[in-house]
Write a protein that holds these residues in place. Structure first.
Motif, PDB file in Angstrom:
ATOM      1  N   ILE A  38       0.837  -1.204   0.000  1.00  0.00           N
ATOM      2  CA  ILE A  38       0.000   0.000   0.000  1.00  0.00           C
ATOM      3  C   ILE A  38       0.873   1.255   0.000  1.00  0.00           C
ATOM      4  N   CYS A  39       1.883   1.266   0.875  1.00  0.00           N
ATOM      5  CA  CYS A  39       2.800   2.413   0.903  1.00  0.00           C
ATOM      6  C   CYS A  39       3.584   2.525  -0.396  1.00  0.00           C
ATOM      7  N   SER A  40       3.964   1.371  -0.958  1.00  0.00           N
ATOM      8  CA  SER A  40       4.711   1.393  -2.213  1.00  0.00           C
ATOM      9  C   SER A  40       3.876   1.991  -3.340  1.00  0.00           C
ATOM     10  N   ILE A  41       2.608   1.591  -3.425  1.00  0.00           N
ATOM     11  CA  ILE A  41       1.738   2.123  -4.478  1.00  0.00           C
ATOM     12  C   ILE A  41       1.530   3.627  -4.305  1.00  0.00           C
ATOM     13  N   ALA A  42       1.349   4.071  -3.049  1.00  0.00           N
ATOM     14  CA  ALA A  42       1.165   5.501  -2.797  1.00  0.00           C
ATOM     15  C   ALA A  42       2.404   6.288  -3.224  1.00  0.00           C
ATOM     16  N   LEU A  43       3.595   5.782  -2.911  1.00  0.00           N
ATOM     17  CA  LEU A  43       4.824   6.474  -3.296  1.00  0.00           C
ATOM     18  C   LEU A  43       5.030   6.452  -4.806  1.00  0.00           C
ATOM     19  N   ASN A 130      14.135  13.492 -17.281  1.00  0.00           N
ATOM     20  CA  ASN A 130      13.006  13.416 -16.348  1.00  0.00           C
ATOM     21  C   ASN A 130      12.214  12.133 -16.543  1.00  0.00           C
ATOM     22  N   LEU A 131      12.013  11.716 -17.791  1.00  0.00           N
ATOM     23  CA  LEU A 131      11.267  10.485 -18.055  1.00  0.00           C
ATOM     24  C   LEU A 131      11.997   9.265 -17.508  1.00  0.00           C
ATOM     25  N   VAL A 132      13.293   9.157 -17.803  1.00  0.00           N
ATOM     26  CA  VAL A 132      14.067   8.016 -17.300  1.00  0.00           C
ATOM     27  C   VAL A 132      14.148   8.046 -15.778  1.00  0.00           C
ATOM     28  N   GLY A 133      14.311   9.249 -15.205  1.00  0.00           N
ATOM     29  CA  GLY A 133      14.356   9.352 -13.749  1.00  0.00           C
ATOM     30  C   GLY A 133      13.048   8.941 -13.093  1.00  0.00           C
ATOM     31  N   THR A 134      11.927   9.307 -13.712  1.00  0.00           N
ATOM     32  CA  THR A 134      10.634   8.903 -13.155  1.00  0.00           C
ATOM     33  C   THR A 134      10.448   7.395 -13.227  1.00  0.00           C
ATOM     34  N   LEU A 135      10.788   6.805 -14.371  1.00  0.00           N
ATOM     35  CA  LEU A 135      10.692   5.349 -14.505  1.00  0.00           C
ATOM     36  C   LEU A 135      11.615   4.644 -13.518  1.00  0.00           C
ATOM     37  N   TRP A 136      12.811   5.182 -13.329  1.00  0.00           N
ATOM     38  CA  TRP A 136      13.771   4.584 -12.394  1.00  0.00           C
ATOM     39  C   TRP A 136      13.251   4.670 -10.962  1.00  0.00           C
ATOM     40  N   THR A 137      12.702   5.816 -10.584  1.00  0.00           N
ATOM     41  CA  THR A 137      12.183   5.979  -9.218  1.00  0.00           C
ATOM     42  C   THR A 137      11.027   5.022  -8.948  1.00  0.00           C
ATOM     43  N   MET A 138      10.118   4.902  -9.910  1.00  0.00           N
ATOM     44  CA  MET A 138       8.978   3.999  -9.726  1.00  0.00           C
ATOM     45  C   MET A 138       9.439   2.550  -9.600  1.00  0.00           C
ATOM     46  N   ALA A 139      10.383   2.143 -10.456  1.00  0.00           N
ATOM     47  CA  ALA A 139      10.898   0.774 -10.365  1.00  0.00           C
ATOM     48  C   ALA A 139      11.663   0.553  -9.070  1.00  0.00           C
ATOM     49  N   PHE A 140      12.385   1.573  -8.606  1.00  0.00           N
ATOM     50  CA  PHE A 140      13.129   1.452  -7.348  1.00  0.00           C
ATOM     51  C   PHE A 140      12.183   1.254  -6.164  1.00  0.00           C
ATOM     52  N   LEU A 141      11.096   2.020  -6.115  1.00  0.00           N
ATOM     53  CA  LEU A 141      10.135   1.885  -5.016  1.00  0.00           C
ATOM     54  C   LEU A 141       9.498   0.501  -5.016  1.00  0.00           C
ATOM     55  N   ASN A 142       9.133   0.010  -6.196  1.00  0.00           N
ATOM     56  CA  ASN A 142       8.568  -1.346  -6.273  1.00  0.00           C
ATOM     57  C   ASN A 142       9.591  -2.396  -5.851  1.00  0.00           C
ATOM     58  N   GLY A 143      10.835  -2.234  -6.307  1.00  0.00           N
ATOM     59  CA  GLY A 143      11.876  -3.196  -5.950  1.00  0.00           C
ATOM     60  C   GLY A 143      12.165  -3.208  -4.456  1.00  0.00           C
ATOM     61  N   ALA A 144      12.182  -2.031  -3.823  1.00  0.00           N
ATOM     62  CA  ALA A 144      12.405  -1.978  -2.375  1.00  0.00           C
ATOM     63  C   ALA A 144      11.278  -2.658  -1.617  1.00  0.00           C
ATOM     64  N   ALA A 145      10.035  -2.485  -2.100  1.00  0.00           N
ATOM     65  CA  ALA A 145       8.901  -3.155  -1.449  1.00  0.00           C
ATOM     66  C   ALA A 145       9.001  -4.670  -1.597  1.00  0.00           C
ATOM     67  N   PHE A 146       9.357  -5.137  -2.788  1.00  0.00           N
ATOM     68  CA  PHE A 146       9.503  -6.587  -2.997  1.00  0.00           C
ATOM     69  C   PHE A 146      10.618  -7.160  -2.129  1.00  0.00           C
ATOM     70  N   MET A 147      11.718  -6.440  -2.021  1.00  0.00           N
ATOM     71  CA  MET A 147      12.834  -6.922  -1.206  1.00  0.00           C
ATOM     72  C   MET A 147      12.452  -6.976   0.268  1.00  0.00           C
ATOM     73  N   GLY A 184      21.901  -0.961  -3.208  1.00  0.00           N
ATOM     74  CA  GLY A 184      22.552  -0.924  -4.513  1.00  0.00           C
ATOM     75  C   GLY A 184      21.982  -1.956  -5.465  1.00  0.00           C
ATOM     76  N   THR A 185      21.649  -3.143  -4.941  1.00  0.00           N
ATOM     77  CA  THR A 185      21.051  -4.179  -5.776  1.00  0.00           C
ATOM     78  C   THR A 185      19.711  -3.718  -6.337  1.00  0.00           C
ATOM     79  N   LEU A 193      15.431  -2.019 -15.446  1.00  0.00           N
ATOM     80  CA  LEU A 193      14.008  -1.974 -15.815  1.00  0.00           C
ATOM     81  C   LEU A 193      13.643  -0.631 -16.443  1.00  0.00           C
ATOM     82  N   ALA A 194      14.167   0.473 -15.898  1.00  0.00           N
ATOM     83  CA  ALA A 194      13.853   1.796 -16.437  1.00  0.00           C
ATOM     84  C   ALA A 194      14.373   1.945 -17.867  1.00  0.00           C
ATOM     85  N   VAL A 195      15.579   1.452 -18.131  1.00  0.00           N
ATOM     86  CA  VAL A 195      16.131   1.534 -19.484  1.00  0.00           C
ATOM     87  C   VAL A 195      15.298   0.706 -20.462  1.00  0.00           C
TER      88      VAL A 195
END
Length: 226
Positions: A38-43, A130-147, A184-185, A193-195
């Motif tokens: 839930i927190c991951s989706i909100a972020l 900005n587009l790549v940074g947004t995609l990277w941030t979204m993937a990072f938040l999802n990855g942190a939640a999964f981890m 870092g992982t 994923l962002a690329v």
């Protein structure tokens, strides 16, 4: 056919059932784990909204220049002006569709000043950044939640056999392990994923341009790239 599918997929079905059983036990042992997605989706939505706002500012960042638009035979071309010049078309219609001067405008050429937004290569570079940074941030938040969820599950799976449960503050411990040892992982994996997502967006954009063209070879190339 259904029986054959069950026979060939029996082992995979067993694995899926075991995963669901383990997941339900972890949720029962640590109910606060449901707050992680839930927190991951909100972020993720917050990062997406920020990226859209920044993209809007970057898209309008530029210099306006006054250019001359030459319209030959305005009475014949008034209905063929493009959509962005609709206001110009209305103005021209009011000026030259008057019955008093209608007969004198058939061979005339008029010049209309229009404002054009010009952007240099730096604006495009910042928009891509900005587009790549947004995609990277979204993937990072999802990855942190999964981890984090993976560490909570791991703490349950390797707990004492006589007392299978998640330790106290298991979700916080999982988040701490993610931030302390595997940030870092997550960042590197989310960058990949962002690329890939950026390349997919470029391919979709190229395909849309190819489909809009009248060239069959370009349409075929666009479908192959997509």
């Amino acid at each position: 056919v259904y029986t054959l599918v069950l026979m060939f997929m029996f082992k995979r079905i067993q694995i899926a059932v075991a995963v669901l059983e383990m997941s339900s036990r972890v949720i029962i042992s640590a109910p606060s784990i449901v707050l992680v997605p839930i927190c991951s989706i909100a972020l993720v939505f917050a990062a997406l909204a920020w990226g859209v706002v920044v993209e809007g500012f970057l898209y309008t960042a530029g210099t306006f220049e006054i250019q001359d638009l030459n319209v030959s035979n305005p009475m014949a071309n008034i209905s063929t002006l493009s959509t962005p010049l609709g206001s110009v078309a209305n103005l021209t219609d009011q000026l030259f569709n008057n019955s008093d001067i209608n007969g004198y405008m058939t061979d005339a050429t008029i010049t209309i000043p229009i404002s054009v937004l010009n952007q240099d290569w730096t604006g495009l570079a910042f928009r891509i950044y900005n587009l790549v940074g947004t995609l990277w941030t979204m993937a990072f938040l999802n990855g942190a939640a999964f981890m984090t969820i993976a560490f909570v599950t791991e703490s349950y799976y390797f707990s004492h056999p006589e007392d299978k449960s998640v330790p106290c503050c298991g979700v916080l411990r999982g988040a701490w392990k993610t931030l302390r040892y595997h940030l870092g992982t997550v960042a590197f994996g989310s960058l990949i994923l962002a690329v890939v997502q950026f390349i997919q967006l470029l391919a979709a954009w190229f395909q849309s341009k190819a489909e809009a063209s009248q060239n069959d070879a370009m349409k075929w190339l666009g479908r192959c790239i997509q």
